[in-house]
Design a protein around this motif. Structure first.
Motif, PDB file in Angstrom:
ATOM      1  N   VAL A 167      27.900  55.570  30.139  1.00  0.00           N
ATOM      2  CA  VAL A 167      27.394  54.224  29.904  1.00  0.00           C
ATOM      3  C   VAL A 167      28.450  53.386  29.190  1.00  0.00           C
ATOM      4  CG1 VAL A 167      25.583  52.834  28.811  1.00  0.00           C
ATOM      5  CG2 VAL A 167      25.039  55.127  29.703  1.00  0.00           C
ATOM      6  N   GLU A 168      28.655  52.172  29.666  1.00  0.00           N
ATOM      7  CA  GLU A 168      29.434  51.175  28.941  1.00  0.00           C
ATOM      8  C   GLU A 168      28.707  49.845  28.999  1.00  0.00           C
ATOM      9  OE1 GLU A 168      33.312  51.171  30.701  1.00  0.00           O
ATOM     10  OE2 GLU A 168      32.687  50.174  32.535  1.00  0.00           O
ATOM     11  N   ILE A 169      29.149  48.897  28.183  1.00  0.00           N
ATOM     12  CA  ILE A 169      28.398  47.661  28.033  1.00  0.00           C
ATOM     13  C   ILE A 169      29.308  46.453  28.260  1.00  0.00           C
ATOM     14  CG2 ILE A 169      26.930  46.292  26.492  1.00  0.00           C
ATOM     15  CD1 ILE A 169      26.221  48.891  25.020  1.00  0.00           C
ATOM     16  N   CYS A 170      28.974  45.668  29.244  1.00  0.00           N
ATOM     17  CA  CYS A 170      29.566  44.366  29.581  1.00  0.00           C
ATOM     18  C   CYS A 170      31.076  44.298  29.393  1.00  0.00           C
ATOM     19  CB  CYS A 170      28.866  43.265  28.792  1.00  0.00           C
ATOM     20  SG  CYS A 170      29.159  41.614  29.513  1.00  0.00           S
ATOM     21  N   GLU A 171      31.542  43.781  28.274  1.00  0.00           N
ATOM     22  CA  GLU A 171      32.973  43.551  28.040  1.00  0.00           C
ATOM     23  C   GLU A 171      33.798  44.818  28.238  1.00  0.00           C
ATOM     24  OE1 GLU A 171      36.314  41.058  26.775  1.00  0.00           O
ATOM     25  OE2 GLU A 171      34.292  40.674  27.530  1.00  0.00           O
ATOM     26  N   ASP A 172      33.147  45.960  28.091  1.00  0.00           N
ATOM     27  CA  ASP A 172      33.875  47.228  28.217  1.00  0.00           C
ATOM     28  C   ASP A 172      34.612  47.351  29.545  1.00  0.00           C
ATOM     29  OD1 ASP A 172      33.093  48.041  25.722  1.00  0.00           O
ATOM     30  OD2 ASP A 172      31.433  49.285  26.413  1.00  0.00           O
ATOM     31  N   ILE A 173      34.050  46.763  30.620  1.00  0.00           N
ATOM     32  CA  ILE A 173      34.723  46.863  31.918  1.00  0.00           C
ATOM     33  C   ILE A 173      35.831  45.827  32.081  1.00  0.00           C
ATOM     34  CG2 ILE A 173      33.172  45.315  33.175  1.00  0.00           C
ATOM     35  CD1 ILE A 173      33.446  47.075  35.605  1.00  0.00           C
ATOM     36  N   TRP A 174      35.820  44.795  31.244  1.00  0.00           N
ATOM     37  CA  TRP A 174      36.771  43.699  31.399  1.00  0.00           C
ATOM     38  C   TRP A 174      38.085  43.950  30.657  1.00  0.00           C
ATOM     39  CZ3 TRP A 174      35.167  39.194  34.200  1.00  0.00           C
ATOM     40  CH2 TRP A 174      33.828  39.203  34.590  1.00  0.00           C
ATOM     41  N   VAL A 175      38.153  45.021  29.879  1.00  0.00           N
ATOM     42  CA  VAL A 175      39.345  45.286  29.075  1.00  0.00           C
ATOM     43  C   VAL A 175      40.320  46.162  29.857  1.00  0.00           C
ATOM     44  CG1 VAL A 175      38.027  45.064  26.941  1.00  0.00           C
ATOM     45  CG2 VAL A 175      38.315  47.328  27.961  1.00  0.00           C
ATOM     46  N   PRO A 176      41.593  46.247  29.404  1.00  0.00           N
ATOM     47  CA  PRO A 176      42.587  47.023  30.149  1.00  0.00           C
ATOM     48  C   PRO A 176      42.265  48.509  30.295  1.00  0.00           C
ATOM     49  CG  PRO A 176      43.660  45.522  28.611  1.00  0.00           C
ATOM     50  CD  PRO A 176      42.197  45.460  28.305  1.00  0.00           C
ATOM     51  N   ALA A 177      41.658  49.106  29.260  1.00  0.00           N
ATOM     52  CA  ALA A 177      41.319  50.534  29.325  1.00  0.00           C
ATOM     53  C   ALA A 177      39.832  50.712  29.036  1.00  0.00           C
ATOM     54  CB  ALA A 177      42.157  51.325  28.331  1.00  0.00           C
ATOM     55  N   PRO A 178      38.980  50.538  30.039  1.00  0.00           N
ATOM     56  CA  PRO A 178      37.535  50.617  29.822  1.00  0.00           C
ATOM     57  C   PRO A 178      37.093  52.010  29.376  1.00  0.00           C
ATOM     58  CG  PRO A 178      38.045  49.586  31.938  1.00  0.00           C
ATOM     59  CD  PRO A 178      39.316  50.191  31.423  1.00  0.00           C
ATOM     60  N   PRO A 179      36.029  52.096  28.583  1.00  0.00           N
ATOM     61  CA  PRO A 179      35.472  53.404  28.209  1.00  0.00           C
ATOM     62  C   PRO A 179      35.109  54.246  29.432  1.00  0.00           C
ATOM     63  CG  PRO A 179      34.497  51.661  26.868  1.00  0.00           C
ATOM     64  CD  PRO A 179      35.326  50.984  27.914  1.00  0.00           C
ATOM     65  N   SER A 180      34.728  53.595  30.532  1.00  0.00           N
ATOM     66  CA  SER A 180      34.350  54.342  31.732  1.00  0.00           C
ATOM     67  C   SER A 180      35.494  55.207  32.247  1.00  0.00           C
ATOM     68  CB  SER A 180      33.881  53.385  32.834  1.00  0.00           C
ATOM     69  OG  SER A 180      34.833  52.370  33.078  1.00  0.00           O
ATOM     70  N   GLN A 181      36.727  54.839  31.922  1.00  0.00           N
ATOM     71  CA  GLN A 181      37.867  55.650  32.342  1.00  0.00           C
ATOM     72  C   GLN A 181      37.806  57.018  31.675  1.00  0.00           C
ATOM     73  OE1 GLN A 181      41.752  53.701  32.263  1.00  0.00           O
ATOM     74  NE2 GLN A 181      42.645  55.543  31.380  1.00  0.00           N
ATOM     75  N   VAL A 182      37.568  57.032  30.364  1.00  0.00           N
ATOM     76  CA  VAL A 182      37.455  58.292  29.623  1.00  0.00           C
ATOM     77  C   VAL A 182      36.244  59.083  30.105  1.00  0.00           C
ATOM     78  CG1 VAL A 182      37.067  59.306  27.335  1.00  0.00           C
ATOM     79  CG2 VAL A 182      38.605  57.347  27.594  1.00  0.00           C
ATOM     80  N   LEU A 183      35.127  58.378  30.322  1.00  0.00           N
ATOM     81  CA  LEU A 183      33.893  59.037  30.750  1.00  0.00           C
ATOM     82  C   LEU A 183      34.046  59.688  32.121  1.00  0.00           C
ATOM     83  CD1 LEU A 183      31.397  56.248  29.603  1.00  0.00           C
ATOM     84  CD2 LEU A 183      31.825  58.435  28.463  1.00  0.00           C
ATOM     85  N   ALA A 184      34.695  58.986  33.038  1.00  0.00           N
ATOM     86  CA  ALA A 184      34.876  59.525  34.389  1.00  0.00           C
ATOM     87  C   ALA A 184      35.802  60.737  34.381  1.00  0.00           C
ATOM     88  CB  ALA A 184      35.416  58.444  35.320  1.00  0.00           C
ATOM     89  N   LEU A 185      36.877  60.671  33.619  1.00  0.00           N
ATOM     90  CA  LEU A 185      37.787  61.809  33.548  1.00  0.00           C
ATOM     91  C   LEU A 185      37.117  63.025  32.915  1.00  0.00           C
ATOM     92  CD1 LEU A 185      41.155  60.090  32.552  1.00  0.00           C
ATOM     93  CD2 LEU A 185      40.440  60.908  34.789  1.00  0.00           C
ATOM     94  N   ALA A 186      36.095  62.770  32.107  1.00  0.00           N
ATOM     95  CA  ALA A 186      35.353  63.863  31.487  1.00  0.00           C
ATOM     96  C   ALA A 186      34.231  64.374  32.380  1.00  0.00           C
ATOM     97  CB  ALA A 186      34.795  63.414  30.145  1.00  0.00           C
ATOM     98  N   GLY A 187      34.023  63.723  33.533  1.00  0.00           N
ATOM     99  CA  GLY A 187      33.047  64.237  34.485  1.00  0.00           C
ATOM    100  C   GLY A 187      31.978  63.280  34.952  1.00  0.00           C
TER     101      GLY A 187
END
Length: 646
Positions: A167-187
C-alpha cells in the motif's frame, strides 16, 4: 481466485467534509455493493473517512475522536465480507498525526500504513498537519488490538501467496523512488494507492501514464482510488479518476467527475510468472514485514477483456501502425543479411498464399532500402499435383506488379521420377507423396540460389513452427526466415494493410484475392481446379492455435487456465455459443487444444534446427534465443491435465 484471478475494485464515495458518520455510511454501502459482486480487494481514496480537504480541522480533537468511531464502524462492517478493504483516515500514533491507509479484513484491522511522502508545495500543505513515518514498522493499539504500523508492510494471502498486497498513498507514486518499488521487490504483486489528486487540465493523461508505467516497471497490478465529488471545492476540484492497471495495461478506468465503483480481475499468476522469467527483477526484502490473512479460494467470474487475437491490436489504427512496424523490422533484418552475405539475389518460392506473399513484399522493401532493383529478387512458382489456377495466377500477378525476376519451374515430372526412384506408388497419397513435393521445391530454390549467387528466403510463420506444420528439410529450411516470429493471424492483417496502402489497383486486387484464398499447402490433387486440402480443417483454426500459443509460451499457463481463457474469449462458456458463427463451443476448443499440445511437443525437433530470422514480438520459438526445449520432452503431464477438463 482459481488460476490466480483476483476480483478487485476501486470506489469513490460521495462524502461530506468532516462528516465522519455520513462518510462511513457511504463507504459501507459501497463495501456491500462490491462484496455482492465478488470483489476480494476494495480500495477507497485517501482520507475518505474524514475528507481530504479538512484543512486545520485535522487538528481538532472532535474530528479525530469521531474518526476513530468511524474506523471501528468500517471494521465491524467488514466482518463476514471475505474482502480486503482499504480506507484512508487520519490516525494519532505516539502523539503525532499520520495520514494513513487502514487495511480491514473480516472484522479485524490487519495493518495501518502511513503516507511516506507528504507534499508541501503548490496547493498542498500536508506537512502542516501530518508527520512522516520513521521508516520502521512498530505497533499501534486500536480497539484493544495490537496492529502493525508502518509503510513497509505486505499483506499476504495464505491460500494464494502470489496475492501479496502493498500500500502507498497518493504522492508516494509521484516521487522519484516510490515506496511501491521497495514493496514490489519484497514480493508485492498488487499495489493499492489511496489518493486525493485534484484535477487540473491534462492531469488525467499524466496520471494514467504514471499508473500504467508504474505497474509495468514493477510487474504488478496497481489500483488507484481517487477522491471525487464531495471534497471541498474552495480551491480545488476532484474528479474521482480511478484506475486499475496490470503490467502496463489499463484494465479499467472510471469516468472523470463520476463517483462510484469500478471492478475487474487481476491475474496474479501471470504477474508471478513474469517475475520468475525476468531474472533482472530481483528479490529484496527491504525490511518489509509480512502480515498473513486467510481467504478461502473461490471461483472468480471473469469480466476483464481477453482478446481472441492476442497478437493483433484491436484498433484499426494500432493494427496499421503495428503492420508497418513489422514490415520495417523484417525488411531491415533481410537488408542486413544481404549486405553481410554480399548476396546478389534473394530467391523465394511463391505459392500464391499469405506467407510467401508477405515474404515477397518484405524482399521488395529490403531491395528498396538497399537501392537495388526488384529484379534482384528471383521469385519461383513450382506447380505440381495440387496447384490450382487461382493460386498460380495470383503468384504470377504479384510478381509482375512488383517487378521481380519471375520463374516457373514445374516439378511434376521431377516428383514422378523421384517416386519411381524410391519405388513409391503415385496413387498412394500418404506423407511421402506430400513431403516429396515440399523437399523438391526446396531443392530447386537452393540450387537456384547457388546459380544466382543468392540466398533462399524462408516463408514459414510462427504458427506453423508451433504446430510443426512444415516438411523437415523442405519448407522448414531456408537461409533467412523473415516470417519465423510472425503468427498466422497477424500475417493476415499485415498483408491486408499492404493491400489497403498499395499505390496501384492491380496490387490491391491480387493481394485481396490472396487474402480470400483458403490456407493450404496444395500437396494433394485438386478437384475441378479447387483446393482439396485446407490446413485449418486438418490441424484446426489458426485463431485458436495462436491464442493457445500466446498463453502457453508467453505466460506458461497451465492447460486448464489456457482452456478457461479460450472458452471465455471464444464464447465457449456461454450456452448459446454454438449459435455464434465466430465462436467455438467448449468441446471444440478442448479438441484443438489437445492437438496443439500434442503437436507442439512432438514437433520440437524441427524447431531445434531453425534457420536465422528476426525476432518480431514477445513470442518466438528460436532455439537460439527465446525457446529452449528438449526435442524428446514428454507431453504426458499436460495431456493428463486436459483429461480432467470438460
Amino acid at each position: 481466485m482459481k488460476h490466480g484471478f483476483i476480483k478487485v475494485g476501486t470506489a469513490t464515495p460521495h462524502i461530506r467534509v468532516a462528516d465522519c458518520d455520513y462518510n462511513t455510511q457511504q463507504i459501507i454501502a459501497q463495501m456491500k455493493e462490491a462484496a455482492a459482486q465478488g470483489v476480494k480487494l476494495l480500495v477507497f481514496p485517501e482520507l475518505c473517512i474524514t475528507g481530504y480537504t479538512c484543512g486545520d480541522l485535522f487538528l481538532q480533537n472532535t474530528l479525530l475522536a469521531e474518526c476513530l468511531n468511524a474506523i471501528e464502524d468500517v471494521c465491524n462492517a467488514s466482518a463476514g465480507m471475505d474482502m480486503l478493504t482499504i480506507a484512508g483516515a487520519p490516525v494519532l500514533h505516539d502523539g503525532k498525526l499520520f495520514n494513513t491507509a487502514i487495511v480491514f479484513y473480516n472484522g479485524v484491522i490487519l495493518g495501518v500504513v502511513p503516507k511516506t511522502n507528504l507534499p508541501n508545495y503548490s496547493e498542498f500543505y500536508e506537512q502542516r498537519h501530518f508527520s512522516e513515518p520513521n521508516g520502521f514498522t512498530d505497533t499501534i493499539t486500536l480497539f484493544g488490538q495490537e496492529i502493525p504500523f508502518g509503510a513497509k508492510q505486505l499483506f499476504v494471502c495464505s491460500e494464494l501467496p502470489e496475492f501479496c498486497l502493498g500500500v502507498e498513498i497518493c504522492e508516494d507514486i509521484w516521487v522519484p523512488a516510490p515506496p511501491s518499488q521497495v514493496l514490489a521487490l519484497a514480493g508485492a504483486t498488487v499495489i493499492a494507492n489511496l489518493s486525493a489528486s485534484d484535477e487540473t487540465i491534462g492531469k488525467d493523461n499524466y496520471r494514467r501514464a504514471l499508473v500504467s508505467g508504474q505497474s509495468a516497471r514493477l510487474l504488478c497490478g496497481y489500483l488507484y482510488a481517487d477522491a471525487g465529488d464531495g471534497e471541498s471545492s474552495t480551491d480545488m476540484v476532484f474528479a474521482g479518476h480511478n484506475l486499475i492497471a496490470e503490467n502496463g495495461i489499463i484494465l479499467k478506468e472510471s469516468r472523470l467527475f463520476q463517483n462510484g465503483l469500478i471492478t475487474t480481475e487481476l491475474d496474479v499468476g501471470r504477474l508471478s510468472y513474469d517475475r520468475r522469467r525476468m531474472t533482472s527483477f530481483p528479490f529484496s526484502n527491504g525490511g518489509c514485514q509480512k502480515v498473513f490473512f486467510s481467504m478461502p479460494p473461490k471461483e472468480t467470474t471473469l469480466t476483464r477483456p481477453v482478446d481472441r487475437h492476442p497478437f493483433v491490436p484491436s484498433a484499426r489504427f494500432d493494427r496499421n501502425s503495428r503492420s508497418e512496424a513489422i514490415l520495417l523490422m523484417q525488411s531491415q533484418g533481410l537488408k542486413t543479411r544481404l549486405e553481410h552475405s554480399k548476396s546478389k539475389t534473394v530467391v523465394v518460392g511463391i505459392s500464391g498464399g499469405l506467407d510467401s506473399s508477405l515474404a515477397l513484399l518484405v524482399a521488395a522493401r529490403a531491395m528498396d532500402m538497399l537501392g537495388r532493383p526488384h529484379s534482384d529478387i528471383v521469385a519461383v512458382t513450382m506447380p505440381c499435383f495440387g496447384t490450382t489456377k487461382r493460386t498460380r495466377s495470383n503468384a504470377e500477378q504479384l510478381c509482375m506488379v512488383l517487378g521481380v525476376n519471375f520463374k516457373c519451374v514445374d516439378i511434376t515430372e521431377s516428383v514422378k521420377q523421384h517416386f519411381a526412384d524410391i519405388g513409391h506408388d503415385i496413387d498412394n497419397h500418404d506423407v511421402v507423396y506430400e513431403n516429396a513435393q515440399a523437399r523438391i521445391r526446396t531443392l530447386v530454390l537452393m540450387d537456384l540460389a547457388n546459380q544466382t549467387d543468392g540466398i533462399v528466403l524462408g516463408t514459414g510463420d510462427l504458427s506453423e513452427l508451433a504446430l510443426g506444420w512444415a516438411t523437415y528439410n523442405g519448407d522448414h529450411m531456408s537461409m533467412y526466415a523473415v516470417n519465423a516470429s510472425v503468427p498466422k493471424t497477424l500475417i493476415r492483417h499485415i498483408v491486408r494493410f499492404a493491400a489497403d496502402t498499395a499505390e496501384d489497383e492491380q496490387t490491391k486486387q491480387v493481394l485481396y484475392d490472396i487474402l480470400d484464398t483458403p490456407v493450404s499447402p496444395e500437396l494433394l490433387p485438386a478437384k475441378d481446379d479447387k483446393i482439396t486440402q485446407e490446413t485449418e480443417q486438418l490441424v484446426g483454426p489458426y485463431e485458436l492455435h495462436d491464442f493457445f500459443l500466446y498463453y502457453v509460451v508467453r505466460f506458461g499457463f497451465s492447460p486448464s487456465k489456457v482452456f478457461r481463457l479460450a472458452a471465455y474469449a471464444f464464447n465457449g462458456d456461454k450456452p448459446d455459443s454454438s449459435d455464434d458463427e465466430s465462436g467455438y463451443d467448449r468441446e471444440t476448443i478442448l479438441k484443438w487444444l489437445r492437438v496443439f499440445y500434442t503437436r507442439f511437443f512432438a514437433q520440437q525437433f524441427k524447431r531445434s534446427c531453425l534457420p536465422d530470422g528476426p525476432k518480431i514480438g514477445s513470442v518466438t520459438l528460436s532455439p537460439r534465443s527465446d525457446w529452449r526445449m528438449p526435442s524428446d520432452a514428454s507431453v504426458a503431464l499436460w495431456l493428463k491435465e486436459l483429461d480432467t477438463l470438460k
